[in-house]
Enzyme design. Sequence first.
Site, PDB file in Angstrom:
ATOM      1  N   ASP A 264       0.708  -1.267   0.046  1.00 61.35           N
ATOM      2  CA  ASP A 264      -0.092  -0.048  -0.019  1.00 61.35           C
ATOM      3  C   ASP A 264       0.957   1.359  -0.120  1.00 61.35           C
ATOM      4  O   ASP A 264       1.867   1.409   0.775  1.00 61.35           O
ATOM      5  CB  ASP A 264      -0.907   0.185   1.263  1.00 61.35           C
TER       6      ASP A 264
ATOM      7  N   HIS B 267       4.489  -7.635  -0.196  1.00 60.74           N
ATOM      8  CA  HIS B 267       4.347  -8.862  -0.659  1.00 60.74           C
ATOM      9  C   HIS B 267       4.984  -8.956  -2.185  1.00 60.74           C
ATOM     10  O   HIS B 267       5.297  -8.055  -2.455  1.00 60.74           O
ATOM     11  CB  HIS B 267       2.721  -8.601  -1.044  1.00 60.74           C
TER      12      HIS B 267
ATOM     13  N   SER C 237       8.269   3.316   4.434  1.00 63.05           N
ATOM     14  CA  SER C 237       9.437   3.221   3.821  1.00 63.05           C
ATOM     15  C   SER C 237       9.179   3.164   2.465  1.00 63.05           C
ATOM     16  O   SER C 237       8.203   3.942   1.880  1.00 63.05           O
ATOM     17  CB  SER C 237      10.140   1.877   4.126  1.00 63.05           C
TER      18      SER C 237
END
Length: 263
Positions: free
Chosen positions: A90, A146, A230
């Site tokens: 996200d 992911h 990050s």
Amino acid sequence: MFNTAVKILYRSLIELTNHRLSSYLIKGFCESKISKPVIPLFSKHFRLNWDDVDGTAADYGSLSELFIRQINLERRPVSKEAHAVVSPVDGVVQTVGIINPNQTFTVKGKDYSFAELTGCKSADHQYNGGYFVVLYLSPRHYHRFHSPISCRYQKLAELGNRSYPVNQLGLKYGKDVLSKNYRFVYELNSGSRNVLMIPVGAMNINSIVQTNTRTELEIGEELGYFSFGSTVILVFEKDAFQPSAHLAEGQEVQVGELIGYEE
């Protein structure tokens, strides 16, 4: 002249506050129960989206627990399109571009060294002329990353030992933050193509944790998490990736969302 002065001041302030002691103290605070009362303020300030989370702010014992929170992944359906490449996080698209013939890539008007970013010293590699995508995770975003494709993977390198801000100010006034910060370099192999995925640490807490120990990943499967907001960089081989039409600077993306296609 003004920009130069701002750049010098910014870098000086960051250096003064970015050292082991301050990182140790900030990390200790975030991991302690003392930070729990800060959670509602943090949530309000950064506008956390609780619709995706099972539970409430009261369920978290520390800021650190909040940063690495799980979400209901049923709200992040993974694209089922053929040859899909999906967002690993996200976040916000900071840049989409192409690796230059001189082994550099440009982010926010700054040239970065591909060799320094990845540790790949050879000038003859399959990523010359390939696309790269930079995705920024702010403090409000879900902090886990992911796999963008189904693949076998390996960690090629663990580079850097300090981290600087990777937000808009950091990219504009910092010094080569993407290729200096603490980072992992993963190579993902889909069977016919390779993709580099590079999680980049952020200032102070500077932590990247790999949670998955399997050698093969399904598209959208969790690989690890950051302990604070990050950046993730994806690098594709030449002629191996076609960005989707909506993949543009400033675009919000979510885990599992289509960002392009393998070619």
